[in-house]
Write a protein that holds these residues in place. Structure first.
Motif, mmCIF file in Angstrom:
data_model
loop_
_atom_site.group_PDB
_atom_site.id
_atom_site.type_symbol
_atom_site.label_atom_id
_atom_site.label_comp_id
_atom_site.label_asym_id
_atom_site.label_seq_id
_atom_site.Cartn_x
_atom_site.Cartn_y
_atom_site.Cartn_z
ATOM 1 N N ILE A 124 0.832 -1.210 0.000
ATOM 2 C CA ILE A 124 0.000 0.000 0.000
ATOM 3 C C ILE A 124 0.864 1.257 0.000
ATOM 4 O O ILE A 124 0.585 2.222 -0.728
ATOM 5 C CB ILE A 124 -0.945 -0.008 1.215
ATOM 6 N N MET A 389 -5.180 7.091 -0.179
ATOM 7 C CA MET A 389 -4.743 5.701 -0.107
ATOM 8 C C MET A 389 -3.854 5.471 1.117
ATOM 9 O O MET A 389 -4.020 4.501 1.858
ATOM 10 C CB MET A 389 -3.992 5.330 -1.389
ATOM 11 N N TYR A 390 -2.933 6.388 1.343
ATOM 12 C CA TYR A 390 -2.019 6.244 2.478
ATOM 13 C C TYR A 390 -2.734 6.517 3.798
ATOM 14 O O TYR A 390 -2.632 5.746 4.756
ATOM 15 C CB TYR A 390 -0.843 7.215 2.326
ATOM 16 N N ALA A 393 -5.305 3.639 4.783
ATOM 17 C CA ALA A 393 -4.804 2.288 5.039
ATOM 18 C C ALA A 393 -3.693 2.231 6.086
ATOM 19 O O ALA A 393 -3.635 1.286 6.878
ATOM 20 C CB ALA A 393 -4.299 1.667 3.728
ATOM 21 N N SER A 420 -8.308 0.233 1.382
ATOM 22 C CA SER A 420 -7.699 0.439 0.065
ATOM 23 C C SER A 420 -8.683 0.098 -1.049
ATOM 24 O O SER A 420 -8.796 0.820 -2.048
ATOM 25 C CB SER A 420 -6.443 -0.422 -0.076
ATOM 26 N N THR A 423 -11.362 2.770 -1.443
ATOM 27 C CA THR A 423 -10.784 3.954 -2.076
ATOM 28 C C THR A 423 -10.658 3.771 -3.577
ATOM 29 O O THR A 423 -11.046 4.647 -4.366
ATOM 30 C CB THR A 423 -9.394 4.258 -1.478
#
Length: 475
Positions: A124, A389-390, A393, A420, A423
């Motif tokens: 990720i 995303m970061y 997750a 994730s 998203t």
């Protein structure tokens, strides 16, 4: 194209190359720790400079400027509020992060939750950070195309080569010191231009206020609270869990140095972000029909600023982007060395091997970032995707590892995957144009993490208690 602009840009690039070559010497970088953590030797001012330059890149000078141009200064303040809130939290975490002194976030997660979580987190992080690197390439390409006859595509290639070189040679030592030097150029350029634009181009605050669309003078800029939250949360969550921030705090000369650097980081962010908000919103008065991505960069035109000041602005913006891009390339190479290669080999790599593999990793990530550039319509869109995303997750998992003893590995792994997936689905369906994905995916991620931790944690405790209960009659 202006010769003065080209001269200023070439002088900056020459300075960066010189610094990069100096720190590329084997005497400066002889091990994996030198490459990734600058030998844990950075003083507070340099540490603060690299923290600031890393976090304020094309996402600010282009992406955030685009947002402010469209929605106004007050909405821009809310956009950046996540940055300041995150820095305050980092201040209280700084000593603990320095004491942990790990190369990557997945290493920290494995200590608490096991190897599967480390592997998922690595994947990720690489996807998110390659996205962040990608829009640095794009932003720098924009600027090169404004200064030189090169097209944005060719400018992106040139920028990618320079950014890769700075990360490839001297590692964090090179990146940190180029960050430190670059941030002075950025601060001078932004403050000087803001003064000139408001004093000369706008002729004072009255023209600025009277010339702005009424909706842009409201606190929300015409956005709903849910939409505003969708812009606040990505920056807030990213800075709280950003591997770059943790690596730099670990690279400080001491725990006290790390905490002191966060204070300077906060002050520096205030100094840089204030003129960005003023310039982007002022640009909406001076040139309301311009492409929002170019809100600040277009002010380098001789119609709005003297040639030398315009060149300094473009070079300062370029400096921000180059330093951020090199930082994310470097941190991705750390994930490749310690979280992929070391896990495949089932043992940690040697310091010499870490140096070689780290440099190979920088090249690989640079190529992937350039490919990713082709799939997003704007810097702001790519920025929000990568941050979301970061933040969805990784940040909840990291805080669960640091602060919640009842969190379980299964719950964290499941939450990371679900967050994730939500998203990506939201982005693919194009719904982020109305509401950013984080508003939907973050609550789902936290709910999955908490509920599964409570369920799996209670089952674990029950299974441990059963043998004791069964043996009690024989006592």
């Amino acid at each position: 194209m202006q010769i003065i602009h080209i001269i200023i840009l070439v002088a900056y690039v020459a300075l960066m190359i010189g610094v990069g070559l100096w720190f590329s010497r084997s005497k400066s970088v002889s091990s994996g720790e030198d490459f990734m953590l600058a030998g844990r030797s950075l003083p507070a001012p340099v540490l603060a400079g690299t923290l600031l330059a890393t976090f304020v890149g094309s996402g600010s000078i282009i992406g955030a400027a685009s947002f402010i141009h469209q929605y106004g200064p007050f909405a821009g303040m809310f956009f950046f509020a996540g940055t300041f809130a995150g820095i305050i939290v980092l201040f209280f975490l700084a000593k603990r992060v320095h004491q942990l002194s790990k190369y990557t976030i997945p290493q920290l997660l494995e200590i608490r939750f096991g190897k599967p979580v480390r592997i998922i987190a690595t994947i990720i992080i690489l996807v998110a950070f390659i996205g962040i690197t990608a829009y640095q390439f794009t932003g720098a390409g924009y600027i090169i195309s404004l200064i030189t006859p090169l097209s944005p595509v060719k400018g992106t290639i040139v920028a990618a080569v320079l950014i890769t070189f700075l990360a490839l040679g001297g590692g964090l030592k090179s990146v940190a010191w180029t960050d430190f030097l670059s941030i002075f150029i950025v601060i001078v350029a932004l403050i000087a231009l803001a003064i000139y634009v408001f004093a000369v181009d706008l002729g004072g605050m009255a023209t600025y206020v009277n010339g702005m669309e009424p909706a842009k003078l409201t606190l929300s800029g015409g956005l709903s609270p849910l939409q505003l939250l969708g812009y606040f949360l990505p920056l807030f969550l990213l800075i709280l869990g950003d591997q770059n921030m943790y690596q730099r705090l670990a690279a400080g000369a001491s725990a006290t140095t790390a905490r002191t650097a966060t204070i300077f980081f906060f002050i520096g962010a205030l100094v840089v972000i204030t003129p960005i908000i003023l310039l982007a919103s002022g640009s909406s008065v001076l040139q309301p029909g311009i492409e929002p991505d170019m809100a600040i960069l277009s002010l380098a035109d001789p119609a709005f600023s003297p040639l030398a000041l315009g060149g300094l602005l473009l070079t300062g913006a370029f400096a921000l982007i180059v330093t951020t891009g090199s930082s994310y390339l470097l941190t991705c190479s750390g994930n490749i060395v310690h979280d992929l290669v070391a896990q495949i080999r089932r043992r940690e790599v040697s310091e010499r091997q870490a140096l070689v593999i780290g440099r190979i990793g920088v090249l690989c990530v640079a190529v992937l970032a350039y490919v990713m550039v082709q799939f997003f319509p704007s810097v702001l869109a790519l920025q929000m995707y990568a941050y979301t995303m970061y933040g969805v997750a990784i940040t909840p998992a990291l805080f669960a590892a640091l602060f919640w003893k009842r969190a379980t590995g299964f719950a964290v792994a499941t939450a990371m995957i679900v967050g994730s997936a939500v998203t990506i689905i939201w982005e693919v369906q194009g719904r982020s144009e109305q509401v950013n994905a984080i508003v939907i995916s973050l609550p789902i991620t936290i709910a999955v993490l908490v509920l599964l931790s409570l369920v799996t944690g209670s089952r674990s405790r029950d299974s441990k208690a059963e043998p004791a209960q069964q043996s009690s009659p024989g006592r």
